[in-house]
Design an enzyme around this catalytic site. Structure first.
Site, PDB file in Angstrom:
ATOM      1  N   ASP A 160       8.396   0.066 -17.388  1.00 49.45           N
ATOM      2  CA  ASP A 160       9.403  -0.939 -17.022  1.00 49.45           C
ATOM      3  C   ASP A 160      10.808  -0.343 -17.124  1.00 49.45           C
ATOM      4  OD1 ASP A 160       7.294  -3.069 -17.024  1.00 49.45           O
ATOM      5  OD2 ASP A 160       7.232  -2.501 -19.139  1.00 49.45           O
ATOM      6  N   HIS A 188       5.453  -6.670 -22.140  1.00 46.81           N
ATOM      7  CA  HIS A 188       5.156  -6.010 -20.857  1.00 46.81           C
ATOM      8  C   HIS A 188       4.427  -7.024 -19.972  1.00 46.81           C
ATOM      9  CE1 HIS A 188       4.007  -3.230 -17.766  1.00 46.81           C
ATOM     10  NE2 HIS A 188       2.741  -3.561 -17.930  1.00 46.81           N
TER      11      HIS A 188
HETATM   12  N1  LIG Z   1       1.632  -0.927 -19.975  1.00 46.55           N
HETATM   13  C1  LIG Z   1       1.790  -0.600 -18.704  1.00 46.55           C
HETATM   14  O1  LIG Z   1       2.912  -0.352 -18.257  1.00 46.55           O
HETATM   15  C2  LIG Z   1       0.611  -0.503 -17.767  1.00 46.55           C
HETATM   16  C3  LIG Z   1       0.819  -0.033 -16.473  1.00 46.55           C
HETATM   17  C4  LIG Z   1      -0.267   0.084 -15.612  1.00 46.55           C
HETATM   18  C5  LIG Z   1      -1.537  -0.305 -16.026  1.00 46.55           C
HETATM   19  N2  LIG Z   1      -1.690  -0.783 -17.286  1.00 46.55           N
HETATM   20  C6  LIG Z   1      -3.015  -1.178 -17.787  1.00 46.55           C
HETATM   21  O2  LIG Z   1      -3.760   0.000 -18.136  1.00 46.55           O
HETATM   22  C7  LIG Z   1      -5.138  -0.296 -18.138  1.00 46.55           C
HETATM   23  C8  LIG Z   1      -5.917   0.788 -17.444  1.00 46.55           C
HETATM   24  O3  LIG Z   1      -5.578   0.836 -16.089  1.00 46.55           O
HETATM   25  P1  LIG Z   1      -6.430   1.717 -15.044  1.00 46.55           P
HETATM   26  O4  LIG Z   1      -5.796   1.512 -13.730  1.00 46.55           O
HETATM   27  O5  LIG Z   1      -6.630   3.094 -15.549  1.00 46.55           O
HETATM   28  O6  LIG Z   1      -7.821   0.920 -15.079  1.00 46.55           O
HETATM   29  P2  LIG Z   1      -9.251   1.417 -14.582  1.00 46.55           P
HETATM   30  O7  LIG Z   1     -10.070   0.181 -14.462  1.00 46.55           O
HETATM   31  O8  LIG Z   1      -9.123   2.366 -13.448  1.00 46.55           O
HETATM   32  O9  LIG Z   1      -9.772   2.266 -15.819  1.00 46.55           O
HETATM   33  C9  LIG Z   1     -10.053   1.693 -17.059  1.00 46.55           C
HETATM   34  C10 LIG Z   1     -11.108   2.553 -17.714  1.00 46.55           C
HETATM   35  O10 LIG Z   1     -11.301   2.086 -19.037  1.00 46.55           O
HETATM   36  C11 LIG Z   1     -12.672   2.161 -19.332  1.00 46.55           C
HETATM   37  N3  LIG Z   1     -12.945   1.297 -20.473  1.00 46.55           N
HETATM   38  C12 LIG Z   1     -13.146  -0.049 -20.480  1.00 46.55           C
HETATM   39  N4  LIG Z   1     -13.436  -0.468 -21.716  1.00 46.55           N
HETATM   40  C13 LIG Z   1     -13.391   0.626 -22.509  1.00 46.55           C
HETATM   41  C14 LIG Z   1     -13.617   0.829 -23.884  1.00 46.55           C
HETATM   42  N5  LIG Z   1     -13.961  -0.170 -24.696  1.00 46.55           N
HETATM   43  N6  LIG Z   1     -13.495   2.089 -24.387  1.00 46.55           N
HETATM   44  C15 LIG Z   1     -13.181   3.110 -23.574  1.00 46.55           C
HETATM   45  N7  LIG Z   1     -12.975   2.978 -22.242  1.00 46.55           N
HETATM   46  C16 LIG Z   1     -13.070   1.747 -21.729  1.00 46.55           C
HETATM   47  C17 LIG Z   1     -13.362   1.766 -18.032  1.00 46.55           C
HETATM   48  O11 LIG Z   1     -14.706   2.230 -17.999  1.00 46.55           O
HETATM   49  C18 LIG Z   1     -12.477   2.471 -17.004  1.00 46.55           C
HETATM   50  O12 LIG Z   1     -12.939   3.790 -16.719  1.00 46.55           O
HETATM   51  C19 LIG Z   1      -5.254  -1.687 -17.514  1.00 46.55           C
HETATM   52  O13 LIG Z   1      -5.365  -2.635 -18.561  1.00 46.55           O
HETATM   53  C20 LIG Z   1      -3.927  -1.866 -16.807  1.00 46.55           C
HETATM   54  O14 LIG Z   1      -3.588  -3.220 -16.643  1.00 46.55           O
HETATM   55  C21 LIG Z   1      -0.651  -0.890 -18.160  1.00 46.55           C
HETATM   56  O1  LIG Z   2      -2.053  -3.665 -14.473  1.00 48.18           O
HETATM   57  C1  LIG Z   2      -1.168  -4.525 -14.255  1.00 48.18           C
HETATM   58  O2  LIG Z   2      -1.373  -5.762 -14.324  1.00 48.18           O
HETATM   59  C2  LIG Z   2       0.224  -4.087 -13.870  1.00 48.18           C
HETATM   60  C3  LIG Z   2       0.744  -3.024 -14.758  1.00 48.18           C
HETATM   61  O3  LIG Z   2       0.860  -3.452 -16.085  1.00 48.18           O
HETATM   62  C4  LIG Z   2       2.084  -2.524 -14.256  1.00 48.18           C
HETATM   63  O4  LIG Z   2       3.122  -2.881 -14.827  1.00 48.18           O
HETATM   64  O5  LIG Z   2       2.092  -1.780 -13.260  1.00 48.18           O
END
Ligand SMILES: NC(=O)c1ccc[n+]([C@@H]2O[C@H](COP(=O)([O-])OP(=O)(O)OC[C@H]3O[C@@H](n4cnc5c(N)ncnc54)[C@H](O)[C@@H]3O)[C@@H](O)[C@H]2O)c1
Ligand SMILES: O=C(O)C[C@H](O)C(=O)O
Length: 329
Positions: A160, A188
């Site tokens: 962010d 977030h």
């Molecule tokens: N904070 C931020 O700014 C931000 C930004 C983008 C995404 N995110 C979040 O990050 C997370 C991951 O995003 P992504 O695009 O990589 O998702 P994704 O679905 O591509 O990958 C998630 C992975 O986590 C694994 N997983 C699920 N439960 C698990 C567990 N208990 N232990 C270990 N691994 C586990 C799944 O098998 C999968 O491979 C999501 O929650 C998304 O919303 C946060």
């Molecule tokens: O995975 C999401 O819901 C959005 C993500 O947290 C982001 O800020 O890009």
């Protein structure tokens, strides 16, 4: 290479952020170009095969700093001796899932992971939670790790922060390298508050340079706060490379410090500063020095900012109360 490698644990290693993150960690961008690393990858059983494929690719890069890769579906193994833990894997919201269901499902992930960190991680463990809802997942993990100092649990709002830098740069025509002291406050989520009132653009106060509260309220704040949703709409998947980049930035800053005269944003445990309830993991302006984040003190908060910080903190309090009600903290 004589230095002992730093153990870095990444959960959700087979996911899209994992794929964008692991190669950068292994190449030295997380901790420094002279710091060897060992990777411990945690996945659920269905994700193990894909994680093995990524590990093969990591091998094929022949990174000089990469001293080994272990893959497991057992948190007690994955966090054993961990110095840095990036908690990326989380349960996404699926159709028909209520907010409470989402918090409960993630509690089932972050509570045992917090306990495994408590029981097995190295004494200097630093934890960054990326998986959403990041602040409250970090709170759940932290509450399950009573033997680890609470300030070692952080949540990612650096994405962010970087989004806000970029939007401000576009608006003012000043490069991001000449913008400092921006802040993301709160959660977030769409309630987060990107604050330019203390920011500097080429040495001048950003709010004075902009002189346009309407643009802040109607364009800048919603663009930054809803950027995650806009990326999902455009890509059909949530942000991955930019999220991985922000995770790298967060940990690199935590370990190596903030530049003089600037700060960054991170979700850290509140000590009650700026009226944010003690114990919440909320985003603040922070400096980093000697491996510790510190909340920047003494900023004047005007009415415009106060209302927006309070709204986001209220959402964090509601999430905290919900996970408390579920017995997760
Ligand atoms: N904070 C931020 O700014 C931000 C930004 C983008 C995404 N995110 C979040 O990050 C997370 C991951 O995003 P992504 O695009 O990589 O998702 P994704 O679905 O591509 O990958 C998630 C992975 O986590 C694994 N997983 C699920 N439960 C698990 C567990 N208990 N232990 C270990 N691994 C586990 C799944 O098998 C999968 O491979 C999501 O929650 C998304 O919303 C946060
Ligand atoms: O995975 C999401 O819901 C959005 C993500 O947290 C982001 O800020 O890009």
């Amino acid at each position: 290479m004589t230095r002992t490698p730093v153990n870095v644990t990444v959960t959700g290693a087979a996911g899209q952020i994992g794929y964008a993150l692991l190669f950068r960690i292994a190449s030295g961008q997380l901790l420094g170009a002279d710091v060897p690393v060992k990777l411990n990858l945690l996945e659920i059983p269905q994700g193990l095969k894909a994680a093995e494929g990524t590990a093969m690719e990591l091998d094929d890069c022949a990174f000089p700093l990469l001293q080994g890769i272990d893959i497991t579906d057992d948190p007690n193994v994955a966090f054993n001796g961990a110095n840095v833990a990036l908690l990326v894997g989380a349960r996404p919201r699926t159709k028909g899932m209520e907010r409470g269901d989402l918090l409960e499902a993630n509690g089932g992930i972050f509570k045992p992971q917090g306990k495994a960190i408590n029981d097995h991680a190295a004494d200097d463990i630093k934890v960054l939670v990326v998986g959403n809802p990041a602040n409250t997942n970090a709170l759940i993990a932290q509450a399950a790790a009573p033997d680890v100092p609470a300030e070692r649990f952080t949540a990612m709002t650096r994405l962010d922060h970087n989004r806000a830098l970029s939007q401000l740069s576009k608006k003012t025509g000043v490069p991001v390298s000449e913008i400092s002291k921006l802040t993301i406050w709160g959660n977030h989520s769409a309630t987060q508050y990107p604050d330019v009132f203390h920011a500097e653009v080429a040495g001048k106060n950003a709010a004075e340079v902009l002189n346009d509260e309407q643009w802040l309220a109607d364009t800048f704040i919603p663009t930054v706060a809803k950027r995650g949703a806009a990326i999902i709409e455009a890509r059909g998947a949530s942000s991955a490379a930019s999220a991985a980049n922000a995770a790298i930035d967060h940990v690199y800053t935590w370990v190596n410090g903030t530049p003089a005269g600037d700060w960054t944003s991170a979700g850290v445990v509140s000590d009650g500063s700026y009226g944010v309830a003690e114990g919440l993991i909320s985003s603040f302006p922070v400096t980093a020095k000697d491996g510790k984040f510190e909340i920047v003190q003494g900023l004047d908060i005007n009415d415009f900012s106060r209302a927006r910080i309070d709204a986001s903190v209220k959402e964090l309090e509601e999430e905290r109360d919900a996970v408390r009600g579920l017995g997760l903290i």
